[in-house]
Design a protein around this motif. Structure first.
Motif, PDB file in Angstrom:
ATOM      1  N   ALA A 171      34.403  39.113  35.223  1.00 37.92           N
ATOM      2  CA  ALA A 171      34.891  40.388  34.677  1.00 37.92           C
ATOM      3  C   ALA A 171      34.413  41.567  35.520  1.00 37.92           C
ATOM      4  N   GLU A 172      33.174  41.494  35.992  1.00 35.18           N
ATOM      5  CA  GLU A 172      32.633  42.585  36.822  1.00 35.18           C
ATOM      6  C   GLU A 172      33.421  42.738  38.120  1.00 35.18           C
ATOM      7  N   ALA A 173      33.982  41.621  38.601  1.00 32.61           N
ATOM      8  CA  ALA A 173      34.789  41.678  39.823  1.00 32.61           C
ATOM      9  C   ALA A 173      36.215  42.133  39.547  1.00 32.61           C
ATOM     10  N   VAL A 174      36.776  41.709  38.410  1.00 31.46           N
ATOM     11  CA  VAL A 174      38.202  41.940  38.143  1.00 31.46           C
ATOM     12  C   VAL A 174      38.473  43.262  37.425  1.00 31.46           C
ATOM     13  N   LYS A 175      37.646  43.606  36.450  1.00 32.29           N
ATOM     14  CA  LYS A 175      37.954  44.779  35.605  1.00 32.29           C
ATOM     15  C   LYS A 175      38.155  46.072  36.400  1.00 32.29           C
ATOM     16  N   PRO A 176      37.336  46.340  37.436  1.00 31.07           N
ATOM     17  CA  PRO A 176      37.543  47.593  38.181  1.00 31.07           C
ATOM     18  C   PRO A 176      38.888  47.699  38.900  1.00 31.07           C
ATOM     19  N   VAL A 177      39.581  46.576  39.129  1.00 35.48           N
ATOM     20  CA  VAL A 177      40.821  46.652  39.911  1.00 35.48           C
ATOM     21  C   VAL A 177      42.090  46.536  39.069  1.00 35.48           C
ATOM     22  N   VAL A 178      41.964  46.319  37.745  1.00 36.87           N
ATOM     23  CA  VAL A 178      43.166  46.211  36.904  1.00 36.87           C
ATOM     24  C   VAL A 178      43.152  47.280  35.816  1.00 36.87           C
ATOM     25  N   ASP A 179      44.349  47.579  35.308  1.00 35.08           N
ATOM     26  CA  ASP A 179      44.450  48.630  34.278  1.00 35.08           C
ATOM     27  C   ASP A 179      44.913  48.053  32.944  1.00 35.08           C
ATOM     28  N   ILE A 180      44.639  46.769  32.720  1.00 32.37           N
ATOM     29  CA  ILE A 180      44.962  46.134  31.431  1.00 32.37           C
ATOM     30  C   ILE A 180      43.671  45.546  30.866  1.00 32.37           C
ATOM     31  N   LEU A 195      45.408  41.179  40.216  1.00 37.23           N
ATOM     32  CA  LEU A 195      46.279  42.299  40.599  1.00 37.23           C
ATOM     33  C   LEU A 195      47.746  41.894  40.557  1.00 37.23           C
ATOM     34  N   ARG A 196      48.042  40.691  41.033  1.00 36.35           N
ATOM     35  CA  ARG A 196      49.431  40.226  41.077  1.00 36.35           C
ATOM     36  C   ARG A 196      49.948  39.865  39.686  1.00 36.35           C
ATOM     37  N   LEU A 197      49.066  39.369  38.830  1.00 39.15           N
ATOM     38  CA  LEU A 197      49.468  39.057  37.456  1.00 39.15           C
ATOM     39  C   LEU A 197      49.820  40.337  36.692  1.00 39.15           C
ATOM     40  N   VAL A 198      49.052  41.381  36.939  1.00 40.99           N
ATOM     41  CA  VAL A 198      49.324  42.675  36.294  1.00 40.99           C
ATOM     42  C   VAL A 198      50.689  43.199  36.737  1.00 40.99           C
ATOM     43  N   ARG A 199      50.942  43.098  38.037  1.00 41.57           N
ATOM     44  CA  ARG A 199      52.208  43.617  38.588  1.00 41.57           C
ATOM     45  C   ARG A 199      53.427  42.945  37.982  1.00 41.57           C
ATOM     46  N   CYS A 200      53.287  41.669  37.590  1.00 43.70           N
ATOM     47  CA  CYS A 200      54.488  41.020  37.033  1.00 43.70           C
ATOM     48  C   CYS A 200      54.509  41.035  35.503  1.00 43.70           C
ATOM     49  N   VAL A 220      47.108  40.968  29.185  1.00 40.94           N
ATOM     50  CA  VAL A 220      45.650  40.766  29.101  1.00 40.94           C
ATOM     51  C   VAL A 220      45.300  39.657  30.084  1.00 40.94           C
ATOM     52  N   ILE A 221      44.188  39.831  30.811  1.00 40.28           N
ATOM     53  CA  ILE A 221      43.680  38.739  31.644  1.00 40.28           C
ATOM     54  C   ILE A 221      42.441  38.169  30.974  1.00 40.28           C
ATOM     55  N   ASP A 222      42.528  36.879  30.657  1.00 39.96           N
ATOM     56  CA  ASP A 222      41.460  36.144  29.991  1.00 39.96           C
ATOM     57  C   ASP A 222      40.786  35.300  31.081  1.00 39.96           C
ATOM     58  N   LEU A 223      39.595  35.714  31.492  1.00 41.15           N
ATOM     59  CA  LEU A 223      38.936  35.122  32.661  1.00 41.15           C
ATOM     60  C   LEU A 223      38.043  33.949  32.298  1.00 41.15           C
TER      61      LEU A 223
END
Length: 330
Positions: A271-280, A240-245, A249-252
């Protein structure tokens, strides 16, 4: 038909023809002073010719003090730019898009190779390291921020379509974020916010130097897979914080001490944990070999990009064969 492995995707202003990514994998094909060689160009161009949507070129060190292997690629000096230009031109001529991963090894580096005491977030021996690192001063931290920034500028000048910041696999940014390797008591230690601060400062400096239109990916070590280390909850929080700045793309991935899982898609759970909370877009790698498995990840919306690593090393034509196989099934 909806989204699938061969549907295009746009990252910032760069359109990829499909969602297959060659993730960064060290080849040790560079020269000892970090320059591109004809063998390195051939290695990547072969895969670009055969329909890989995005090639992420192996980690390049931003500073001689961040170099982890003798024939690692460098982005530490302007002297490497001519060779990198040849590399990007060759990949573009073959129809590919190309990203460069930039990194600093920190306490993974060896005294023997870098001829100095390795730097680290704290003076704690790394699970993969050989030497006790020097705890970095705030001045040294600022120096590393500007080294990453200059590396990103060189990558843009060299013709890369985007860059990826390496914040995983026990490298320096992972060392700062992980509570196992960061015992600092200043503004770069303690809370999650402080431990992620170095990564955030690097992203902000890079974005302001290369401009908003140049995509920046971040490889997030979201799970240390060690007792007391980073966990899935930290991955979600950090993403979430990486998206804000401004990350595009987040490569997990995971593993503070390196990690090879069993079967295919062993980082899908991140990905199942992160994808629902980011819009990238979200990407994972991890033992993925079967085109149908890769396609299902995209169709089911679990990820947006799929890293195919060892399978592409073994068979440069993997993506072409995947297209033929999936065409038969549709």
């Amino acid at each position: 038909m909806g989204r699938h492995l061969f549907s295009p995707i746009t990252i910032r202003n760069v359109e990829l023809p499909n969602r297959i990514v060659m993730p960064p994998m060290a080849t040790n094909l560079a020269s000892e002073d970090g320059k591109v060689t004809p063998e390195l160009i051939e290695h990547y161009t072969l895969r670009a010719r055969a329909l890989v949507g995005l090639i992420i070129v192996e980690h390049a060190y931003v500073s001689p003090l961040g170099k982890v292997s003798r024939r690692q690629l460098g982005i530490h000096s302007d002297t490497v730019i001519p060779g990198l230009k040849e590399l990007t031109q060759s990949i573009h001529s073959a129809g590919g898009k190309v990203c460069l991963q930039i990194s600093h090894g920190g306490s993974v580096c060896s005294k023997e190779l870098i001829k100095a005491q390795p730097l680290g977030s704290s003076s704690i021996k790394h699970p993969m390291g050989r030497d006790i690192p020097k705890e970095m001063s705030e001045e040294e931290i600022k120096g590393v921020v500007s080294e990453f920034c200059r590396a990103a500028e060189r990558a843009k000048e060299s013709g890369f379509d985007m860059i990826e910041i390496h914040g995983a696999h026990g490298f320096l940014l992972n060392q700062f974020f992980s509570p196992l390797t960061n015992r600092r008591t200043d503004g770069y230690g303690g809370s999650r916010k402080n431990r992620l601060r170095l990564s955030i400062e690097i992203i902000q400096e890079i974005k302001s130097a290369v401009g908003e239109d140049f995509p920046v990916l971040f490889r997030l070590g979201g799970d240390d897979r060690m007792y007391g280390g980073l966990s899935v909850d930290d991955a979600r929080w950090a993403a979430l914080r990486l998206v804000r700045c401004g990350v595009d793309v987040i490569d997990l991935t995971g593993g503070l001490g390196g990690y090879n899982g069993q079967g295919q898609g062993y980082f899908v759970y991140l990905a199942e944990a992160v994808k629902p909370v980011v819009d990238i877009p979200v990407m994972i790698s991890g033992g993925i070999r079967d085109p149908l498995f890769a396609n299902n990840l995209i169709e089911e919306g679990k990820v947006d990009l799929v890293g195919v690593g060892r399978a592409l090393l073994e068979d440069p034509q993997w993506a072409e064969k995947a297209r033929a196989e999936l065409a038969i099934l549709q």
